[in-house]
Design a protein around this motif. Structure first.
Motif, PDB file in Angstrom:
ATOM      1  N   GLN A   1       1.009   5.084  76.091  1.00 58.46           N
ATOM      2  CA  GLN A   1       2.338   5.430  76.579  1.00 58.46           C
ATOM      3  C   GLN A   1       2.300   5.741  78.070  1.00 58.46           C
ATOM      4  O   GLN A   1       3.198   5.363  78.829  1.00 58.46           O
ATOM      5  CB  GLN A   1       2.889   6.635  75.808  1.00 58.46           C
TER       6      GLN A   1
ATOM      7  N   ASN B   1      -5.334   6.473  67.084  1.00 65.65           N
ATOM      8  CA  ASN B   1      -5.125   7.909  66.956  1.00 65.65           C
ATOM      9  C   ASN B   1      -4.105   8.405  67.985  1.00 65.65           C
ATOM     10  O   ASN B   1      -3.633   7.657  68.846  1.00 65.65           O
ATOM     11  CB  ASN B   1      -6.448   8.669  67.096  1.00 65.65           C
ATOM     12  N   LEU B   2      -3.767   9.671  67.878  1.00 63.79           N
ATOM     13  CA  LEU B   2      -2.729  10.257  68.725  1.00 63.79           C
ATOM     14  C   LEU B   2      -3.080  10.167  70.207  1.00 63.79           C
ATOM     15  O   LEU B   2      -2.219   9.866  71.037  1.00 63.79           O
ATOM     16  CB  LEU B   2      -2.496  11.717  68.320  1.00 63.79           C
ATOM     17  N   GLN B   3      -4.337  10.409  70.547  1.00 63.72           N
ATOM     18  CA  GLN B   3      -4.744  10.367  71.952  1.00 63.72           C
ATOM     19  C   GLN B   3      -4.622   8.956  72.515  1.00 63.72           C
ATOM     20  O   GLN B   3      -4.174   8.763  73.660  1.00 63.72           O
ATOM     21  CB  GLN B   3      -6.186  10.866  72.099  1.00 63.72           C
ATOM     22  N   GLU B   4      -4.995   7.956  71.709  1.00 65.20           N
ATOM     23  CA  GLU B   4      -4.879   6.569  72.149  1.00 65.20           C
ATOM     24  C   GLU B   4      -3.415   6.187  72.357  1.00 65.20           C
ATOM     25  O   GLU B   4      -3.076   5.457  73.297  1.00 65.20           O
ATOM     26  CB  GLU B   4      -5.524   5.641  71.125  1.00 65.20           C
ATOM     27  N   MET B   5      -2.543   6.690  71.486  1.00 65.84           N
ATOM     28  CA  MET B   5      -1.106   6.428  71.632  1.00 65.84           C
ATOM     29  C   MET B   5      -0.572   7.059  72.915  1.00 65.84           C
ATOM     30  O   MET B   5       0.228   6.454  73.629  1.00 65.84           O
ATOM     31  CB  MET B   5      -0.352   6.975  70.416  1.00 65.84           C
ATOM     32  N   LYS B   6      -1.023   8.261  73.214  1.00 65.16           N
ATOM     33  CA  LYS B   6      -0.591   8.943  74.436  1.00 65.16           C
ATOM     34  C   LYS B   6      -1.084   8.193  75.673  1.00 65.16           C
ATOM     35  O   LYS B   6      -0.357   8.058  76.662  1.00 65.16           O
ATOM     36  CB  LYS B   6      -1.103  10.381  74.455  1.00 65.16           C
TER      37      LYS B   6
END
Length: 203
Positions: free
Chosen positions: A10, A2-7
């Motif tokens: 990063q 999900n987006l939070q995991e990607m952030k």
């Protein structure tokens, strides 16, 4: 993912990269005997990767070594992975041939040397060592690279390119690259290793 995991990934990657691209200890950069070629040994890169990235980095060879018999050279390709980021490196090394049988006599060592060269080039694509090598490279003064090295370029070191001699693996100077271009020699050779027949052919 999900987006939070990607952030989160990063953010971890950025932290690792900041440490990977930090300057090496003083004395890491090595000069050859004539003091015109600067490089960083592969062991320094590996130690930095282990210390900073730990289990988050890996190195894998891609395909089989490619042998160029006429040039007495072997080529190796590999991929350096740090978290989800991958950078490819292509390395070269010379080998010797027995005059009586024309068989290669140090291919294993040549392949290992080519692999080290490939790993160094992959590390370079992650910008590792840039701050250390910038004073010895023409691109170090380029504002687009934006490196604050605060070091003067040594007067006894020529501007060298990222290109290496296909025979001896020394970095080529800008002057040597121009010479090869002027004589339409496609294979990268330093001035001492240009085969005589290539010069005669184009004279």
């Amino acid at each position: 993912m999900n987006l939070q995991e990607m952030k989160d990934m990063q953010e971890i990657y950025n932290e690792i990269k900041d440490e990977l691209t930090a300057p090496f200890p003083k004395g890491t950069v090595q000069l050859n005997e004539s003091k015109d070629i600067a490089s960083i040994p592969v062991q320094a890169y590996i130690k930095r990767l282990e210390k900073v990235a730990g289990v988050f980095w890996s190195w894998k060879l891609v395909g089989d070594p490619v042998i160029y018999e006429k040039e007495s050279q072997v080529q190796v390709k590999g991929v350096l992975k740090i978290l989800g980021a991958e950078r490819e490196g292509i390395g070269f090394a010379n080998f010797q041939v027995y005059e009586d049988t024309l068989k290669i006599k140090n291919l294993k060592n040549a392949v290992l040397s080519a692999e080290s060269d490939a790993l160094r080039k992959a590390c370079d694509k992650f910008q590792m060592g840039w701050k250390d090598l910038a004073p010895y490279r023409k691109w170090g003064d380029n504002p687009a690279v934006n490196l604050s090295t605060h070091q003067e370029r040594p007067q006894n070191v020529q501007d060298v390119s990222p290109e290496k001699c296909a025979k001896c693996s020394k970095y080529l100077t800008q002057e040597e690259l121009q010479f090869l271009n002027d004589h339409q020699i496609k294979i990268k050779y330093c001035k001492n290793d240009i085969p005589p027949h290539l010069l005669k052919k184009r004279s």
